[in-house]
Enzyme design. Structure first.
Site, PDB file in Angstrom:
ATOM      1  N   ARG A   1       1.092  -9.195  -5.743  1.00 22.82           N
ATOM      2  CA  ARG A   1       0.988  -7.986  -5.068  1.00 22.82           C
ATOM      3  C   ARG A   1       2.112  -7.510  -4.308  1.00 22.82           C
ATOM      4  NH1 ARG A   1      -5.045  -6.689  -2.931  1.00 22.82           N
ATOM      5  NH2 ARG A   1      -3.763  -5.705  -1.360  1.00 22.82           N
TER       6      ARG A   1
ATOM      7  N   ARG B   1     -13.281   0.875   6.237  1.00 25.20           N
ATOM      8  CA  ARG B   1     -12.346  -0.018   7.025  1.00 25.20           C
ATOM      9  C   ARG B   1     -12.216   0.229   8.355  1.00 25.20           C
ATOM     10  NH1 ARG B   1      -9.434  -2.161   2.474  1.00 25.20           N
ATOM     11  NH2 ARG B   1      -7.914  -3.603   3.003  1.00 25.20           N
TER      12      ARG B   1
HETATM   13  P1  ADP Z   1      -6.637  -6.413   1.087  1.00 28.28           P
HETATM   14  O1  ADP Z   1      -8.197  -6.446   1.482  1.00 28.28           O
HETATM   15  O2  ADP Z   1      -6.152  -7.720   0.673  1.00 28.28           O
HETATM   16  O3  ADP Z   1      -5.839  -5.723   2.181  1.00 28.28           O
HETATM   17  P2  ADP Z   1      -7.327  -3.889  -0.538  1.00 28.28           P
HETATM   18  O4  ADP Z   1      -6.630  -3.775  -1.979  1.00 28.28           O
HETATM   19  O5  ADP Z   1      -8.472  -3.688  -0.211  1.00 28.28           O
HETATM   20  O6  ADP Z   1      -6.562  -5.313   0.071  1.00 28.28           O
HETATM   21  O7  ADP Z   1      -6.152  -2.543   0.139  1.00 28.28           O
HETATM   22  C1  ADP Z   1      -4.832  -2.629   0.237  1.00 28.28           C
HETATM   23  C2  ADP Z   1      -4.314  -1.618   1.022  1.00 28.28           C
HETATM   24  O8  ADP Z   1      -4.857  -0.448   0.835  1.00 28.28           O
HETATM   25  C3  ADP Z   1      -4.804  -1.646   2.441  1.00 28.28           C
HETATM   26  O9  ADP Z   1      -3.813  -2.468   3.212  1.00 28.28           O
HETATM   27  C4  ADP Z   1      -4.667  -0.339   3.107  1.00 28.28           C
HETATM   28  O10 ADP Z   1      -3.270   0.240   3.150  1.00 28.28           O
HETATM   29  C5  ADP Z   1      -5.034   0.549   1.863  1.00 28.28           C
HETATM   30  N1  ADP Z   1      -6.487   0.756   2.003  1.00 28.28           N
HETATM   31  C6  ADP Z   1      -7.560   0.371   1.016  1.00 28.28           C
HETATM   32  N2  ADP Z   1      -8.780   0.702   1.427  1.00 28.28           N
HETATM   33  C7  ADP Z   1      -8.451   1.580   2.508  1.00 28.28           C
HETATM   34  C8  ADP Z   1      -9.295   2.313   3.387  1.00 28.28           C
HETATM   35  N3  ADP Z   1     -10.830   2.119   3.116  1.00 28.28           N
HETATM   36  N4  ADP Z   1      -8.890   3.089   4.312  1.00 28.28           N
HETATM   37  C9  ADP Z   1      -7.629   3.137   4.534  1.00 28.28           C
HETATM   38  N5  ADP Z   1      -6.406   2.413   3.950  1.00 28.28           N
HETATM   39  C10 ADP Z   1      -7.021   1.481   2.871  1.00 28.28           C
END
Ligand code: ADP
Ligand code: ZN
Length: 206
Positions: A152, A88
């Protein structure tokens, strides 16, 4: 085949991820799902993650990279996997390249104006399915498993805006990162049904 799935919050990563993993027999690894399971289970990781997730920020890289590294060391991923929500930011992408071989990055491109409505109208099921209120016709249960749908906790307008900003600042640069490695495939996720988006992906994956 090892895939990275890229896209803004609301782009439809989760929906496409289940379809891709089923058709191509890949293990689906979602860092968001891993964090939510940890929060639910009250684990130490869950406790750290919650404050960041609620604020729409990224969970610290040390925590996230460690989780993914350990997950990719397990045996079941040997036949191929799909990462949904990781990397990310550029640091995570660099770390990933140290412990994994990514073949392709699928970027689901969606017009910014659509994202807010998509996320705020999203309803999800414990089984992993997600829906949009506009197509539910008032139904409050999952068409796949019958369980009640819920919203969510981070799908509220304030957190969503912060998540979109985080995406723009930190995640969008990964598009160039994977383009430079000649691994980028972009599909259009803005119009058309999930099946139509999936068809574009299949056309590119073969
Ligand atoms: P979306 O893509 O709809 O925002 P996700 O389920 O992928 O939802 O992620 C939800 C939250 O989890 C993010 O907003 C972040 O806070 C955390 N998160 C998920 N993946 C990562 C990552 N690779 N690095 C840091 N935080 C993450
Ligand atoms: Zn369900």
């Amino acid at each position: 085949m090892n895939i990275v799935l890229l896209g803004a919050p609301g782009a439809g990563k989760g929906t496409q991820a289940s379809k891709i993993s089923q058709k191509y027999g890949l293990v689906h690894i979602s860092t968001g799902d891993i964090f939510r399971a940890n929060i639910k289970g009250g684990t130490p990781i869950g406790k750290i993650a919650k404050s960041y997730i609620d604020a729409g920020k990224l969970v610290p890289d040390e925590v996230t990279c460690e989780i993914v590294k350990n997950r990719l060391a397990e045996d079941d991923v040997k036949g191929g996997y799909m990462l949904d929500g990781f990397p990310r930011n550029l640091y995570q992408a660099g770390e990933l390249d140290k412990f994994a071989n990514i073949d392709i990055c699928i970027n689901i491109d969606v017009d910014k104006a659509l994202l807010l409505d998509r996320i705020c109208g999203r309803r999800v099921c414990v089984c992993g399915e997600s829906y949009h209120i506009s197509t539910l016709n008032g139904s409050t249960t999952c068409a796949k498993c019958g369980k009640p749908l819920y919203r969510r906790e981070d799908d509220n307008p304030q957190t969503v805006q912060a998540r979109l900003d985080t995406y723009e600042e930190q995640t969008a640069p990964l598009i160039e990162y994977y383009r430079a490695q000649s691994k980028l495939v972009t599909v259009h996720g803005g119009k058309g049904s999930p099946d139509e988006v999936f068809a574009q992906i299949c056309a590119r994956l073969g």
